[in-house]
Design a protein around this motif. Structure first.
Motif, PDB file in Angstrom:
ATOM      1  N   VAL A 160      55.710  36.651  17.257  1.00  0.00           N
ATOM      2  CA  VAL A 160      55.525  35.356  16.585  1.00  0.00           C
ATOM      3  C   VAL A 160      56.753  34.974  15.761  1.00  0.00           C
ATOM      4  O   VAL A 160      57.220  33.835  15.806  1.00  0.00           O
ATOM      5  CB  VAL A 160      54.266  35.386  15.694  1.00  0.00           C
ATOM      6  CG1 VAL A 160      54.150  34.096  14.887  1.00  0.00           C
ATOM      7  CG2 VAL A 160      53.020  35.591  16.543  1.00  0.00           C
ATOM      8  N   ASP A 161      57.292  35.942  15.026  1.00  0.00           N
ATOM      9  CA  ASP A 161      58.380  35.645  14.096  1.00  0.00           C
ATOM     10  C   ASP A 161      59.759  35.606  14.750  1.00  0.00           C
ATOM     11  O   ASP A 161      60.650  34.904  14.257  1.00  0.00           O
ATOM     12  CB  ASP A 161      58.413  36.695  12.974  1.00  0.00           C
ATOM     13  CG  ASP A 161      57.147  36.672  12.128  1.00  0.00           C
ATOM     14  OD1 ASP A 161      56.441  35.641  12.131  1.00  0.00           O
ATOM     15  OD2 ASP A 161      56.862  37.701  11.475  1.00  0.00           O
ATOM     16  N   ASN A 162      59.933  36.347  15.826  1.00  0.00           N
ATOM     17  CA  ASN A 162      61.269  36.446  16.422  1.00  0.00           C
ATOM     18  C   ASN A 162      61.383  35.869  17.825  1.00  0.00           C
ATOM     19  O   ASN A 162      62.379  35.227  18.154  1.00  0.00           O
ATOM     20  CB  ASN A 162      61.715  37.915  16.444  1.00  0.00           C
ATOM     21  CG  ASN A 162      61.858  38.484  15.050  1.00  0.00           C
ATOM     22  OD1 ASN A 162      62.529  37.908  14.204  1.00  0.00           O
ATOM     23  ND2 ASN A 162      61.223  39.622  14.799  1.00  0.00           N
ATOM     24  N   CYS A 163      60.363  36.110  18.653  1.00  0.00           N
ATOM     25  CA  CYS A 163      60.443  35.617  20.028  1.00  0.00           C
ATOM     26  C   CYS A 163      60.262  34.103  20.120  1.00  0.00           C
ATOM     27  O   CYS A 163      61.093  33.397  20.692  1.00  0.00           O
ATOM     28  CB  CYS A 163      59.400  36.317  20.895  1.00  0.00           C
ATOM     29  SG  CYS A 163      59.291  35.639  22.573  1.00  0.00           S
ATOM     30  N   LEU A 164      59.162  33.596  19.557  1.00  0.00           N
ATOM     31  CA  LEU A 164      58.849  32.182  19.716  1.00  0.00           C
ATOM     32  C   LEU A 164      59.939  31.252  19.180  1.00  0.00           C
ATOM     33  O   LEU A 164      60.291  30.274  19.855  1.00  0.00           O
ATOM     34  CB  LEU A 164      57.500  31.869  19.068  1.00  0.00           C
ATOM     35  CG  LEU A 164      56.278  32.477  19.780  1.00  0.00           C
ATOM     36  CD1 LEU A 164      54.998  32.086  19.062  1.00  0.00           C
ATOM     37  CD2 LEU A 164      56.224  32.053  21.240  1.00  0.00           C
ATOM     38  N   PRO A 165      60.519  31.512  18.004  1.00  0.00           N
ATOM     39  CA  PRO A 165      61.603  30.630  17.546  1.00  0.00           C
ATOM     40  C   PRO A 165      62.797  30.624  18.498  1.00  0.00           C
ATOM     41  O   PRO A 165      63.390  29.571  18.748  1.00  0.00           O
ATOM     42  CB  PRO A 165      61.983  31.220  16.181  1.00  0.00           C
ATOM     43  CG  PRO A 165      60.753  31.912  15.716  1.00  0.00           C
ATOM     44  CD  PRO A 165      60.144  32.490  16.961  1.00  0.00           C
ATOM     45  N   ARG A 166      63.136  31.786  19.045  1.00  0.00           N
ATOM     46  CA  ARG A 166      64.264  31.852  19.970  1.00  0.00           C
ATOM     47  C   ARG A 166      63.938  31.148  21.283  1.00  0.00           C
ATOM     48  O   ARG A 166      64.781  30.441  21.852  1.00  0.00           O
ATOM     49  CB  ARG A 166      64.640  33.319  20.231  1.00  0.00           C
ATOM     50  CG  ARG A 166      65.320  34.003  19.058  1.00  0.00           C
ATOM     51  CD  ARG A 166      65.475  35.502  19.312  1.00  0.00           C
ATOM     52  NE  ARG A 166      66.305  36.171  18.327  1.00  0.00           N
ATOM     53  CZ  ARG A 166      65.894  36.542  17.127  1.00  0.00           C
ATOM     54  NH1 ARG A 166      64.634  36.300  16.756  1.00  0.00           N
ATOM     55  NH2 ARG A 166      66.709  37.148  16.291  1.00  0.00           N
ATOM     56  N   ALA A 167      62.733  31.356  21.781  1.00  0.00           N
ATOM     57  CA  ALA A 167      62.328  30.701  23.028  1.00  0.00           C
ATOM     58  C   ALA A 167      62.358  29.187  22.873  1.00  0.00           C
ATOM     59  O   ALA A 167      62.819  28.458  23.763  1.00  0.00           O
ATOM     60  CB  ALA A 167      60.937  31.168  23.437  1.00  0.00           C
ATOM     61  N   ARG A 168      61.882  28.686  21.733  1.00  0.00           N
ATOM     62  CA  ARG A 168      61.909  27.238  21.480  1.00  0.00           C
ATOM     63  C   ARG A 168      63.346  26.730  21.405  1.00  0.00           C
ATOM     64  O   ARG A 168      63.665  25.648  21.913  1.00  0.00           O
ATOM     65  CB  ARG A 168      61.166  26.917  20.187  1.00  0.00           C
ATOM     66  CG  ARG A 168      59.661  27.124  20.252  1.00  0.00           C
ATOM     67  CD  ARG A 168      58.976  26.560  19.017  1.00  0.00           C
ATOM     68  NE  ARG A 168      57.535  26.803  19.040  1.00  0.00           N
ATOM     69  CZ  ARG A 168      56.948  27.793  18.397  1.00  0.00           C
ATOM     70  NH1 ARG A 168      57.670  28.638  17.659  1.00  0.00           N
ATOM     71  NH2 ARG A 168      55.641  27.953  18.473  1.00  0.00           N
ATOM     72  N   ALA A 169      64.206  27.495  20.760  1.00  0.00           N
ATOM     73  CA  ALA A 169      65.596  27.071  20.606  1.00  0.00           C
ATOM     74  C   ALA A 169      66.295  26.923  21.953  1.00  0.00           C
ATOM     75  O   ALA A 169      67.115  26.014  22.148  1.00  0.00           O
ATOM     76  CB  ALA A 169      66.349  28.079  19.735  1.00  0.00           C
ATOM     77  N   TYR A 170      65.977  27.811  22.895  1.00  0.00           N
ATOM     78  CA  TYR A 170      66.606  27.752  24.212  1.00  0.00           C
ATOM     79  C   TYR A 170      65.819  26.909  25.213  1.00  0.00           C
ATOM     80  O   TYR A 170      66.263  26.715  26.346  1.00  0.00           O
ATOM     81  CB  TYR A 170      66.769  29.168  24.779  1.00  0.00           C
ATOM     82  CG  TYR A 170      67.814  29.987  24.065  1.00  0.00           C
ATOM     83  CD1 TYR A 170      69.165  29.675  24.175  1.00  0.00           C
ATOM     84  CD2 TYR A 170      67.453  31.078  23.285  1.00  0.00           C
ATOM     85  CE1 TYR A 170      70.142  30.430  23.527  1.00  0.00           C
ATOM     86  CE2 TYR A 170      68.417  31.844  22.623  1.00  0.00           C
ATOM     87  CZ  TYR A 170      69.754  31.511  22.744  1.00  0.00           C
ATOM     88  OH  TYR A 170      70.705  32.261  22.101  1.00  0.00           O
ATOM     89  N   GLY A 171      64.650  26.412  24.802  1.00  0.00           N
ATOM     90  CA  GLY A 171      63.834  25.610  25.700  1.00  0.00           C
ATOM     91  C   GLY A 171      63.106  26.407  26.749  1.00  0.00           C
ATOM     92  O   GLY A 171      62.734  25.887  27.801  1.00  0.00           O
ATOM     93  N   LEU A 172      62.886  27.707  26.483  1.00  0.00           N
ATOM     94  CA  LEU A 172      62.206  28.566  27.454  1.00  0.00           C
ATOM     95  C   LEU A 172      60.695  28.387  27.401  1.00  0.00           C
ATOM     96  O   LEU A 172      60.122  28.184  26.328  1.00  0.00           O
ATOM     97  CB  LEU A 172      62.519  30.031  27.165  1.00  0.00           C
ATOM     98  CG  LEU A 172      63.949  30.517  27.362  1.00  0.00           C
ATOM     99  CD1 LEU A 172      64.082  31.939  26.829  1.00  0.00           C
ATOM    100  CD2 LEU A 172      64.329  30.457  28.823  1.00  0.00           C
ATOM    101  N   ALA A 173      60.058  28.502  28.533  1.00  0.00           N
ATOM    102  CA  ALA A 173      58.602  28.559  28.587  1.00  0.00           C
ATOM    103  C   ALA A 173      58.188  30.025  28.572  1.00  0.00           C
ATOM    104  O   ALA A 173      58.937  30.903  29.022  1.00  0.00           O
ATOM    105  CB  ALA A 173      58.082  27.883  29.851  1.00  0.00           C
TER     106      ALA A 173
END
Length: 213
Positions: free
Chosen positions: A150-163
């Protein structure tokens, strides 16, 4: 010092003290094969094209969903120019003096995805491709049940536009995070042209029966 049965005592060194080893956590397993999960994830994402066998590009193991561009493919046949997968040769196609004579990209890449047990592995595999188009990672549902995710993966995924697609213990997939359509992507360059040629070669290989050679 007494040692509890079933535990291994470890001597720390000069002071002679001992400590029990830390608890070993069993690795998270995928609920189905990578091929199966990739196919289910592509359908979940609405990527309506051909799922290619897993490829290794730039040291990343990924699945590509793509289709042929009929007009470009026909032009390549007329020119007698099949897939060119030598990176040095393809890199010259972006040179100003050669760009006009370079063969057209004959594959349309709908998306690239990675199936991984941990989000860091999935992120590392997909980020290079997210710079050019849609990308996603498929994770076991149990791998998402942590503060780290929640704290590390999701922010990075959103930043790169990953699903992010998750698969439960029954291999039922669900969309946990949608990719961003409005993200800024790179234009065509030597890297994207080479990837396109590799994908083009794979698409033709699927269309050609093995006994036709």
């Amino acid at each position: 010092m007494a040692v509890t049965p079933g535990h291994t005592a470890v001597t720390s060194g000069s002071n002679g003290t001992r400590s029990a080893p830390s608890r070993i956590v069993a690795p998270i397993e995928l609920p189905a094969s990578g091929d199966e999960l990739a196919a289910e994830a592509a359908a979940q994402l609405g990527w309506d094209a051909v799922l290619l066998p897993r490829l290794t590009m730039f040291g990343r193991r990924v699945y590509v969903v793509a289709r042929l561009r009929p007009e470009a493919h026909a032009e390549r046949i007329a020119l007698g120019v099949g897939p060119v997968t030598d990176r040095a040769s393809v890199s010259t196609w972006t040179w100003p003096e050669l760009a006009a004579s370079a063969p057209p990209p004959a594959a349309e890449i709908v998306g690239v995805l990675a199936v991984a047990r941990h989000w860091r592995t999935g992120l590392a595999a997909t980020v290079p491709f997210a710079r050019y188009g849609d990308a996603a990672m498929v994770l076991p549902h149990s791998a998402t049940l942590s503060h780290d995710y929640v704290d590390n993966c999701l922010p990075r995924a959103r930043a790169y536009g990953l699903a992010v697609v998750t698969a439960d213990e029954n291999a039922t997939v669900g969309l946990d995070l949608s990719g961003r359509d409005e993200r800024i992507t790179l234009g065509e360059d030597a890297v994207s042209r080479w990837v396109n040629e590799v994908v083009y070669e794979q698409l033709l290989a699927l269309e050609t029966p093995a006994d036709a050679h």
